[in-house]
Write an enzyme that holds these catalytic residues in place. Structure first.
Site, PDB file in Angstrom:
ATOM      1  N   ASP A  20       0.866  -1.169   0.000  1.00 39.21           N
ATOM      2  CA  ASP A  20       0.000   0.000   0.000  1.00 39.21           C
ATOM      3  C   ASP A  20       0.912   1.232   0.000  1.00 39.21           C
ATOM      4  OD1 ASP A  20      -2.333   1.661   0.443  1.00 39.21           O
ATOM      5  OD2 ASP A  20      -1.734   1.757   2.544  1.00 39.21           O
ATOM      6  N   LEU A  21       0.342   2.416  -0.247  1.00 41.35           N
ATOM      7  CA  LEU A  21       1.182   3.615  -0.297  1.00 41.35           C
ATOM      8  C   LEU A  21       0.938   4.537   0.895  1.00 41.35           C
ATOM      9  CD1 LEU A  21       2.458   5.363  -3.394  1.00 41.35           C
ATOM     10  CD2 LEU A  21       1.696   6.772  -1.486  1.00 41.35           C
ATOM     11  N   ASP A  22      -0.211   5.225   0.937  1.00 41.52           N
ATOM     12  CA  ASP A  22      -0.471   6.180   2.021  1.00 41.52           C
ATOM     13  C   ASP A  22      -0.590   5.461   3.360  1.00 41.52           C
ATOM     14  OD1 ASP A  22      -1.350   9.017   0.643  1.00 41.52           O
ATOM     15  OD2 ASP A  22      -1.848   7.292  -0.614  1.00 41.52           O
ATOM     16  N   ASP A 198      -1.963  -0.517   5.842  1.00 39.04           N
ATOM     17  CA  ASP A 198      -2.275   0.099   7.130  1.00 39.04           C
ATOM     18  C   ASP A 198      -3.763   0.315   7.399  1.00 39.04           C
ATOM     19  OD1 ASP A 198      -2.390   2.268   5.120  1.00 39.04           O
ATOM     20  OD2 ASP A 198      -2.754   3.519   6.875  1.00 39.04           O
TER      21      ASP A 198
END
Length: 265
Positions: A20-22, A198
């Site tokens: 995932d990124l953010d 997250d």
């Protein structure tokens, strides 16, 4: 009570990595445009991809164009908008769309509704909509009710809660399905999956990875299906660097072993 999970191991072997990124590779910011991935972290992702013959992908609610911009100058397989759009290792794009008439109707309806909720923000992604309330937490209940009402009126849509955001997306689209699709293709096929995320949107990915005997990693606190946990984004960065270094040592030792065997023969 928050479930106690182990820190993920320093992995080696035939692996497929999904990030995932953010909130995972980059800290969450008040506005999505403020987010950035540090230069050394982008380099670590590139090195990991080289070590795994390209089996590293980003799985995000962001669009693929945004993802490409955030990882420049490198290029990876991507799943954007939670998998509604996907790009494989050969640059082949797999896009799920909604009828133009439905998209325009939804956008107009949502913009009008959010206009009275000061501080909220509508992000149109073409085939999905994100209703942000990070800067207007007092409107959380109203925004969630709005999204639920829209989904109830259009059975081809589904609701996806996240951190200070609720998204309206095509039904059947989720990060778990995106990971499963990648794992049917080279270079991911036949590899043990590793997924780091997250948010609530990442739980479907953890579920798929767990079923396949992979490594699921939750970043931050909260109940989760993940088997491992990292405390925050800086810990992800450090773990990623450790994995890259461990992989490199393993590859170097293997090469040195082959060279010694060749000399002895």
């Amino acid at each position: 009570m928050d479930k106690l999970l182990t820190v993920p191991p320093d992995l080696t072997g035939n692996l497929a990595f999904f990030f995932d990124l953010d909130g995972t590779l980059a800290e969450i910011k008040p506005h999505p445009d403020q987010v950035a991935i540090p230069t050394d972290v982008r380099l670590s992702l590139h090195q990991l991809a080289e070590q795994q013959n390209g089996a590293v992908a980003l799985i995000s609610g962001r669009s693929m164009d945004e993802l490409d911009a955030l990882v420049k100058p490198y290029r990876f397989p991507l799943a954007g908008v939670h998998g509604a759009e996907r790009r494989d290792i050969n640059d082949q794009r797999h896009i799920l769309t909604l009828p133009d008439s439905l998209v325009s109707t939804l956008e107009e309806t949502l913009r009008q509704a959010l206009a009275s909720l000061q501080g909220s923000e509508l992000e149109s992604k073409g085939m999905a909509f994100a209703l942000h309330y990070r800067r207007a937490p007092q409107h959380e209940a109203a925004i969630i009710d709005l999204a639920r009402d829209i989904v109830a009126r259009y059975p081809q849509l589904a609701l996806q809660p996240g951190k200070c955001v609720v998204e309206i997306k095509p039904k059947g689209v989720n990060k778990g399905a995106a990971i499963a699709a990648f794992l049917q293709e080279a270079p991911f096929i036949g590899r043990q999956p590793v997924f780091v995320g997250d948010d609530l949107t990442d739980e479907s990915g953890f579920e798929v990875v767990n079923k396949l005997g992979g490594v699921s990693v939750k970043v931050g606190e909260g109940e989760t299906l993940a088997k491992c946990r990292l405390a925050g984004v800086p810990h992800v960065h450090q773990w990623l660097k450790t994995v890259v270094d461990t992989q490199q040592h393993t590859l170097t030792d293997r090469r040195d072993g082959y060279e010694s065997l060749s000399r002895s023969i």
